[in-house]
Motif scaffolding. Structure first.
Motif, PDB file in Angstrom:
ATOM      1  N   GLU A  44       7.220  -3.794  -1.791  1.00  0.00           N
ATOM      2  CA  GLU A  44       6.255  -2.931  -2.463  1.00  0.00           C
ATOM      3  C   GLU A  44       4.850  -3.089  -1.880  1.00  0.00           C
ATOM      4  O   GLU A  44       4.043  -2.150  -1.915  1.00  0.00           O
TER       5      GLU A  44
ATOM      6  N   ASN B  18       0.524   3.596   1.731  1.00  0.00           N
ATOM      7  CA  ASN B  18      -0.237   4.564   0.931  1.00  0.00           C
ATOM      8  C   ASN B  18      -1.733   4.476   1.235  1.00  0.00           C
ATOM      9  O   ASN B  18      -2.433   5.490   1.244  1.00  0.00           O
TER      10      ASN B  18
ATOM     11  N   ALA C 140       2.523  -0.097  -0.475  1.00  0.00           N
ATOM     12  CA  ALA C 140       1.130   0.042  -0.902  1.00  0.00           C
ATOM     13  C   ALA C 140       0.212   0.177   0.311  1.00  0.00           C
ATOM     14  O   ALA C 140      -0.723   0.998   0.310  1.00  0.00           O
TER      15      ALA C 140
ATOM     16  N   ARG D  69      -1.846  -6.834  -5.004  1.00  0.00           N
ATOM     17  CA  ARG D  69      -1.146  -5.630  -4.557  1.00  0.00           C
ATOM     18  C   ARG D  69      -2.032  -4.400  -4.682  1.00  0.00           C
ATOM     19  O   ARG D  69      -2.041  -3.529  -3.806  1.00  0.00           O
TER      20      ARG D  69
ATOM     21  N   LEU E  25       0.119   2.260  -5.742  1.00  0.00           N
ATOM     22  CA  LEU E  25       1.507   2.671  -5.904  1.00  0.00           C
ATOM     23  C   LEU E  25       1.609   3.689  -7.036  1.00  0.00           C
ATOM     24  O   LEU E  25       0.823   3.663  -7.991  1.00  0.00           O
ATOM     25  N   ASN E  26       2.568   4.590  -6.912  1.00  0.00           N
ATOM     26  CA  ASN E  26       2.899   5.535  -7.972  1.00  0.00           C
ATOM     27  C   ASN E  26       1.662   6.283  -8.465  1.00  0.00           C
ATOM     28  O   ASN E  26       0.927   6.835  -7.664  1.00  0.00           O
TER      29      ASN E  26
END
Length: 355
Positions: free
Chosen positions: A264, A271, A268, A151, A157-158
């Motif tokens: 998710e 992003n 990702a 991932r 992420l975040n």
């Protein structure tokens, strides 16, 4: 008896660096290796240098091909590899003497499919280690491999988005040792750069890591990444980069769909698309792009207004960024092309100053 490790070196016109690279491989403390030198149609003295080396050491094998690019050269090397594990080294780089012994022993002792080390960036006048804020050794097993490595390769992420410069720090193939069976049994290959522009390493790793059941990160800078080579395939203006990168994103998306990956992973990837506007911008302002400043701003405006980028930014959160990156990606999100250009020039100047 098969070698324990096959080290694939794709080579095109590297006469100025090749000796340094090969010498570092021949002094490896792990002796049971084969070095597969794929001469990708070089027109300089690369081949005579290689022929001299094979007279010195039987562990070097030469494959001569027409010039088809680094991905094709690596794929030829994979076909020829007979080792239990496979590693990749670029011909303008070099490695520490204990790199492959340490990584191989880790793989065997802990029954690991992929082992990763860190690296040092070499600028000719000085060196700078790439810092990973992790312990000396991190092990992932089974589903953890996908959640923590695959991932991350797809995209951040975040809080991970806060450091765009680390986007592909995990994606390099030369920092890793792979169990050969994973690559060969799943027919995994590198995609031609003409199709995807860059990131062939990351794309390859996304697929390999999916099939891996174990992954170890070693926080040791065994690899030396040469950044002072102006003829490297990673330098220069790429006029078709926008469309090539969307080909890359499409391939990643199709792979995720084929494996029924969770939502998710798509966030990702989204992003990644947004963060990569930095790369599109730096490509645009490259000195090798001979357009005037005004035309560069016009081109920036056109790709920031691309419907695919606008769609990605509609889901993009700026809250995790430090102030400078928040302003930069706000300009991208709101398509403020002049502000985006000015910040790009500042970022490029700062990048050169802190090397």
């Amino acid at each position: 008896m098969n070698p324990r490790v096959s080290i694939i070196v794709p080579i095109y016109n590297m006469e100025n660096y090749l000796n340094r690279c090969l010498d570092s491989l021949l002094i490896q403390s792990l002796k049971e290796i084969e070095i597969i030198a794929v001469n990708d149609g070089s027109t300089d003295s690369t081949l005579p240098i290689l022929n001299e080396y094979i007279r010195k050491d039987y562990r070097i094998k030469i494959i001569n091909t027409n010039n088809m690019g680094v991905s094709s050269a690596r794929n030829e090397g994979i076909k020829a590899a007979t080792g239990d594990f496979i590693g990749f080294v670029d011909p303008d780089d070099w490695v520490e003497p204990k790199m492959y012994e340490t990584m191989y022993n880790t793989a065997i002792k802990d029954k690991i499919d992929i082992v990763m080390c860190t690296y040092t960036r070499e600028f000719g006048t000085h060196s700078k280690e790439k810092i990973f804020n992790l312990p000396n050794k991190v092990t992932y097993e089974n589903e953890e491999v996908k959640l923590n490595v695959m991932r991350r390769l797809v995209g951040p992420l975040n809080q991970e988005v806060a450091n765009p410069e680390l986007l592909d720090a995990w994606g390099t193939v030369w920092s890793k040792l792979y169990r050969a069976d994973i690559i060969k049994q799943n027919n995994l290959t590198f995609v031609d750069l003409k199709q995807i522009g860059t990131n062939e390493d990351t794309l390859f790793n996304i697929q390999v890591v999916y099939y891996a059941n174990s992954f170890v990160f070693l926080n040791n800078p065994f690899y030396h990444y040469w950044r002072a080579n102006n003829s490297s395939v990673t330098t220069g203006f790429k006029p078709n980069l926008l469309e090539q990168w969307f080909n890359l994103y499409k391939i990643i998306e199709m792979f995720l769909k084929s494996k029924n990956m969770k939502e998710e992973y798509y966030l990702a990837l989204n992003n990644r698309i947004c963060l990569n506007t930095l790369g599109l911008g730096l490509n645009t302002i490259s000195k090798s792009n001979k357009l005037s400043g005004l035309l560069k701003i016009k081109y920036i405006k056109s790709f920031l207004n691309d419907y695919r980028i606008k769609r990605s930014f509609s889901q993009f959160q700026l809250s995790y960024f430090p102030i400078i990156w928040k302003v930069f990606y706000y300009c991208a999100k709101m398509r403020i092309s002049i502000g985006f250009y000015i910040l790009l020039v500042s970022i490029e100047t700062l990048r050169k100053a802190v090397r």
